[in-house]
Design a protein around this motif. Structure first.
Motif, mmCIF file in Angstrom:
data_model
loop_
_atom_site.group_PDB
_atom_site.id
_atom_site.type_symbol
_atom_site.label_atom_id
_atom_site.label_comp_id
_atom_site.label_asym_id
_atom_site.label_seq_id
_atom_site.Cartn_x
_atom_site.Cartn_y
_atom_site.Cartn_z
ATOM 1 N N CYS A 186 0.846 -1.209 0.000
ATOM 2 C CA CYS A 186 0.000 0.000 0.000
ATOM 3 C C CYS A 186 0.870 1.245 0.000
ATOM 4 O O CYS A 186 0.562 2.239 -0.634
ATOM 5 N N THR B 148 -2.681 2.618 8.947
ATOM 6 C CA THR B 148 -2.570 2.112 7.575
ATOM 7 C C THR B 148 -3.778 2.449 6.709
ATOM 8 O O THR B 148 -3.723 2.269 5.500
ATOM 9 N N ASP B 149 -4.873 2.918 7.292
ATOM 10 C CA ASP B 149 -6.047 3.296 6.493
ATOM 11 C C ASP B 149 -5.729 4.428 5.527
ATOM 12 O O ASP B 149 -6.391 4.566 4.490
ATOM 13 N N ILE B 150 -4.762 5.249 5.873
ATOM 14 C CA ILE B 150 -4.342 6.338 4.977
ATOM 15 C C ILE B 150 -2.817 6.308 4.915
ATOM 16 O O ILE B 150 -2.146 6.838 5.786
ATOM 17 N N PRO B 151 -2.264 5.667 3.873
ATOM 18 C CA PRO B 151 -0.803 5.496 3.820
ATOM 19 C C PRO B 151 -0.063 6.815 3.599
ATOM 20 O O PRO B 151 -0.671 7.811 3.183
ATOM 21 N N TYR C 240 -2.218 14.691 0.012
ATOM 22 C CA TYR C 240 -3.320 15.473 0.580
ATOM 23 C C TYR C 240 -2.830 16.754 1.263
ATOM 24 O O TYR C 240 -3.606 17.661 1.510
ATOM 25 N N ARG D 123 -8.794 12.463 -11.029
ATOM 26 C CA ARG D 123 -7.868 11.358 -10.775
ATOM 27 C C ARG D 123 -8.589 10.116 -10.246
ATOM 28 O O ARG D 123 -9.391 10.190 -9.329
ATOM 29 N N VAL E 117 -8.682 6.644 -8.146
ATOM 30 C CA VAL E 117 -8.016 6.403 -6.867
ATOM 31 C C VAL E 117 -7.605 4.957 -6.722
ATOM 32 O O VAL E 117 -8.020 4.075 -7.478
ATOM 33 N N SER E 118 -6.794 4.738 -5.723
ATOM 34 C CA SER E 118 -6.247 3.426 -5.396
ATOM 35 C C SER E 118 -7.340 2.364 -5.254
ATOM 36 O O SER E 118 -8.357 2.581 -4.587
ATOM 37 N N TYR F 129 -7.119 -0.253 -3.505
ATOM 38 C CA TYR F 129 -7.220 -0.626 -2.092
ATOM 39 C C TYR F 129 -8.259 0.244 -1.397
ATOM 40 O O TYR F 129 -9.056 -0.221 -0.605
ATOM 41 N N HIS F 130 -8.159 1.539 -1.719
ATOM 42 C CA HIS F 130 -9.082 2.444 -1.040
ATOM 43 C C HIS F 130 -10.522 2.222 -1.509
ATOM 44 O O HIS F 130 -11.454 2.301 -0.714
ATOM 45 N N TYR G 114 -11.835 -0.589 0.375
ATOM 46 C CA TYR G 114 -12.102 -0.121 1.739
ATOM 47 C C TYR G 114 -13.498 0.507 1.804
ATOM 48 O O TYR G 114 -14.304 0.183 2.679
ATOM 49 N N SER H 146 -17.407 9.223 -2.038
ATOM 50 C CA SER H 146 -16.738 9.895 -0.926
ATOM 51 C C SER H 146 -16.102 11.200 -1.358
ATOM 52 O O SER H 146 -15.908 11.455 -2.552
ATOM 53 N N SER I 72 -13.081 14.025 0.501
ATOM 54 C CA SER I 72 -12.365 14.445 1.699
ATOM 55 C C SER I 72 -11.669 15.774 1.461
ATOM 56 O O SER I 72 -11.265 16.092 0.344
ATOM 57 N N HIS J 120 -18.992 10.507 3.341
ATOM 58 C CA HIS J 120 -19.408 9.274 2.679
ATOM 59 C C HIS J 120 -20.838 9.386 2.202
ATOM 60 O O HIS J 120 -21.692 9.899 2.913
ATOM 61 N N LEU K 67 -9.825 -6.168 3.375
ATOM 62 C CA LEU K 67 -9.708 -5.224 4.474
ATOM 63 C C LEU K 67 -10.752 -5.645 5.494
ATOM 64 O O LEU K 67 -11.862 -5.982 5.120
HETATM 65 C C1 BLA Z 1 -7.224 7.064 1.110
HETATM 66 N N1 BLA Z 1 -8.285 6.555 3.314
HETATM 67 C C2 BLA Z 1 -8.080 7.353 2.217
HETATM 68 C C3 BLA Z 1 -8.856 8.552 2.343
HETATM 69 C C4 BLA Z 1 -9.536 8.458 3.537
HETATM 70 C C5 BLA Z 1 -9.205 7.207 4.123
HETATM 71 C C6 BLA Z 1 -10.457 9.527 4.090
HETATM 72 C C7 BLA Z 1 -8.908 9.721 1.373
HETATM 73 C C8 BLA Z 1 -9.730 9.434 0.161
HETATM 74 C C9 BLA Z 1 -11.197 9.758 0.296
HETATM 75 O O1 BLA Z 1 -11.554 10.920 0.366
HETATM 76 O O2 BLA Z 1 -12.031 8.805 0.334
HETATM 77 C C10 BLA Z 1 -9.609 6.635 5.367
HETATM 78 N N2 BLA Z 1 -11.907 7.430 5.694
HETATM 79 C C11 BLA Z 1 -10.712 6.974 6.138
HETATM 80 C C12 BLA Z 1 -10.772 6.890 7.561
HETATM 81 C C13 BLA Z 1 -11.989 7.321 7.939
HETATM 82 C C14 BLA Z 1 -12.706 7.666 6.752
HETATM 83 C C15 BLA Z 1 -9.696 6.431 8.441
HETATM 84 O O3 BLA Z 1 -13.860 8.117 6.716
HETATM 85 C C16 BLA Z 1 -12.469 7.400 9.322
HETATM 86 C C17 BLA Z 1 -13.489 8.092 9.701
HETATM 87 N N3 BLA Z 1 -6.375 1.838 3.110
HETATM 88 C C18 BLA Z 1 -6.396 0.758 3.947
HETATM 89 C C19 BLA Z 1 -5.338 -0.129 3.587
HETATM 90 C C20 BLA Z 1 -4.703 0.457 2.514
HETATM 91 C C21 BLA Z 1 -5.356 1.709 2.237
HETATM 92 C C22 BLA Z 1 -5.022 -1.409 4.307
HETATM 93 O O4 BLA Z 1 -7.183 0.565 4.840
HETATM 94 C C23 BLA Z 1 -3.583 -0.071 1.757
HETATM 95 C C24 BLA Z 1 -3.562 -1.376 1.377
HETATM 96 C C25 BLA Z 1 -4.962 2.596 1.238
HETATM 97 N N4 BLA Z 1 -6.334 4.737 1.560
HETATM 98 C C26 BLA Z 1 -5.450 3.922 0.926
HETATM 99 C C27 BLA Z 1 -4.930 4.613 -0.214
HETATM 100 C C28 BLA Z 1 -5.563 5.854 -0.260
HETATM 101 C C29 BLA Z 1 -6.438 5.924 0.861
HETATM 102 C C30 BLA Z 1 -3.880 4.079 -1.171
HETATM 103 C C31 BLA Z 1 -5.351 6.940 -1.295
HETATM 104 C C32 BLA Z 1 -6.474 6.956 -2.281
HETATM 105 C C33 BLA Z 1 -6.153 7.941 -3.378
HETATM 106 O O5 BLA Z 1 -6.241 9.174 -3.139
HETATM 107 O O6 BLA Z 1 -5.825 7.482 -4.476
#
Ligand code: BLA
Length: 538
Positions: free
Chosen positions: A12, A224-227, A234, A272, A274-275, A277-278, A281, A290, A292, A308, A487
């Motif tokens: 990730c 790890t939710d946001i690498p 961001y 763009r 997005v990932s 993985y996301h 998720y 979504s 942010s 969301h 996930l």
């Molecule tokens: C991106 N993860 C994000 C984003 C959020 C979160 C807000 C920004 C993108 C968006 O606006 O949707 C996480 N969202 C949350 C959290 C809350 C929420 C914590 O609402 C709590 C309230 N994510 C994982 C794992 C990986 C992963 C295991 O759980 C990797 C394997 C990756 N998350 C991941 C990646 C992005 C991301 C790569 C970037 C997405 C992008 O911008 O391309």
């Protein structure tokens, strides 16, 4: 539970999310060279969205699509508007997941454009930004409601901002913000999410949600939710919108640019893709769309407003602009609130410092280390210690066993006259919290070297375990099952209690300031004593 091998979370972190080579398919992207207007990269869905196939656009002047006048306006708008927030980008980050730095600040603006098609005129909102020698145009078919009109959303934004200004602390400020953003956008859940440390986990500190959704307020989410590469990106742009988690991405042609060998850099793109993985998720927690908005403090990502939707949802450029504007305003307001709190605390700490200093100037040199001097209380510590030559003077609770040995080592980390502090000393030393406890290593330390010889003044704090409620098991954020990696779900249904160990309360900026002020006085006194001593000896 995991059956085969563990999911490798490092994949990730390595994913280069600004080079995924695609856009959300409801819009189309055309990148043309700023100099001669020749089209360099196009999204594959150009035929459907713009009415002109990608192969008919590539290598030809973009003016054949949009006309000279609209091209001129696009160029002007990209030079004029500057929305980049470059301050947070980390120039040292060069791993493949790192976000490439651009030649200059990226710029973008939104323009209404009309394209003539065989089926009549098509109306678009076009977002323009610059990346290197290219101008990137992102076409979004105009939704009903007419063109981008400032007056349509300004009154609402202004009302919302007034609500923010009324808030007196960070939580109140965020609570007002999530309410206003939900009202502005109509998402089903809007939360304010605050990070604990640069690449750390985070907590939901404010929430507004539609009926029937489980509450997330106060829950912690794994780091790890946001690498890290996502966090870096961001910190450079304020907003991203995912219209539909099940969208089939429109790829770019060419997939890789001839000059760089890489896909077009989409760091500043509004479409763009997005990932994966996301996206998984989001699907996993039942979210269809979504958005942010970044919250920045002094150029660092402090948190996010995360939104969301139960249904796919696009935002018009004007609502997107309103949200972006809101993120900027909220960031400023949070900084103002924090600044006020810091100033109040500093004023209080300086009053305590004055009474410690009163002892320093009168009487014996170590009076200010004696019980009742207020030295330990000054920094809300458990104890303090002064090392000078072979002498060790303690104050407060008994000195942790391992501390004298450690101090000599750690003193080298701080420059003379500069504060070095940590609220997670075991982690800094590579120790498990249990090991640290057994060895008598305190959790928190703030130290100030007087010189290069190991003379120093330090305060220490005991561990303060922090019980947290997690929305997922922080030690196993991903599990492997018969169907491959998944996930684990997130949310209050999956609440997992775990206590963070090995940490003390955090040292505040005001505490670091008064520590440095005390240091200055003490080191002046020590110098005078040495001088006096030398004078007597000669
Ligand atoms: C991106 N993860 C994000 C984003 C959020 C979160 C807000 C920004 C993108 C968006 O606006 O949707 C996480 N969202 C949350 C959290 C809350 C929420 C914590 O609402 C709590 C309230 N994510 C994982 C794992 C990986 C992963 C295991 O759980 C990797 C394997 C990756 N998350 C991941 C990646 C992005 C991301 C790569 C970037 C997405 C992008 O911008 O391309």
């Amino acid at each position: 539970a995991g059956v085969s091998q563990e999911f490798d979370l490092s994949q990730c972190v390595r994913e280069p999310i600004h080079l995924l080579g695609g856009v959300q398919s409801y819009g189309a992207l055309v990148a043309a060279r700023r100099g001669d207007a020749v089209v360099d990269t196009v999204s594959r869905n150009a035929a459907g969205v713009l009415g002109r196939a990608a192969r008919d656009l590539l290598g030809r002047p973009v003016t054949e699509l949009i006309g000279q006048e609209q091209w001129d306006r696009a160029r002007e708008s990209a030079e004029a508007v500057d929305v980049d927030v470059d301050a947070g980008a980390d120039p040292a980050a060069t791993d493949s997941g790192a976000v490439a730095r651009q030649d200059g600040p990226a710029s973008s603006g939104v323009l209404p454009m009309t394209l003539e098609g065989v089926d009549g005129p098509r109306l678009f909102d076009v977002t323009v930004h610059r990346t290197g020698d290219l101008l990137v145009l992102e076409f979004e078919p105009r939704a009903e409601g007419g063109p981008f009109v400032f007056q349509n959303f300004y009154p609402r934004v202004r009302r919302a901002l007034q609500k923010l200004q009324g808030a007196s602390d960070v939580t109140e400020c965020c609570a007002a913000a999530v309410r206003e953003i939900r009202a502005l956008t109509g998402y089903d859940r809007v939360v304010a999410y605050r990070f604990d440390g640069r690449d750390g986990p985070g907590q939901v500190i404010a929430e507004d949600r539609s009926e029937g959704r489980e509450p997330w307020l106060d829950l912690w989410f794994p780091a790890t939710d946001i690498p890290p590469q996502a966090r870096r990106l961001y910190a450079r742009n304020w907003i991203r919108v995912i219209g539909d988690v099940d969208d089939r991405t429109a790829g770019l042609v060419p997939e890789r640019r001839a000059d760089t060998g890489e896909p077009l850099d989409l760091s500043a793109s509004v479409l763009r893709t997005v990932s994966g993985y996301h996206l998984e998720y989001l699907r996993n927690i039942g979210v269809a769309s979504s958005m942010s908005v970044s919250l920045l403090h002094e150029g660092e990502l402090w948190g996010l407003i995360a939104c969301h939707g139960d249904e796919p949802r696009r935002l018009s450029p004007e609502v997107r602009a309103a949200c972006e504007f809101f993120g900027i305003a909220l960031s400023l307001q949070l900084a103002a609130v924090a600044g006020r709190e810091e100033a109040d605390e500093l004023a209080r700490s300086r009053r305590s410092l004055a009474s410690v200093l009163a002892r320093l100037t009168s009487g014996a040199s170590d009076d200010w280390m004696r019980p009742g001097s207020g030295l330990v209380e000054l920094l809300d510590a458990d104890g303090a210690v002064l090392l000078r030559g072979t002498e060790t003077v303690e104050a407060g609770a008994p000195l942790p066993e391992a501390l004298p040995g450690l101090l000599a080592n750690l003193a080298r980390r701080g420059a003379v006259g500069e504060v070095w502090s940590s609220d997670r000393l075991p982690e800094v030393l590579g120790l498990e919290p249990e090991e640290a406890e057994a060895q008598g290593v305190p959790a928190g330390l703030l130290l100030l070297p007087f010189n290069r010889d190991g003379d120093l003044l330090a305060w220490w704090r005991h561990e303060r375990p922090a019980p947290r409620e997690w929305a997922a098991d922080p030690s196993r954020p991903v599990r492997t099952g018969p169907g491959g990696e998944r996930l684990t779900p997130r949310g209050s249904a999956a609440v997992y209690r775990a206590t963070v160990r090995g940490r003390s309360a955090a040292w505040s900026p005001a505490q670091r300031v008064v520590a440095a002020e005390l240091w200055r006085e003490v080191s002046g006194l020590l110098t005078r004593q040495v001088v006096a001593l030398e004078a007597r000896n000669t």
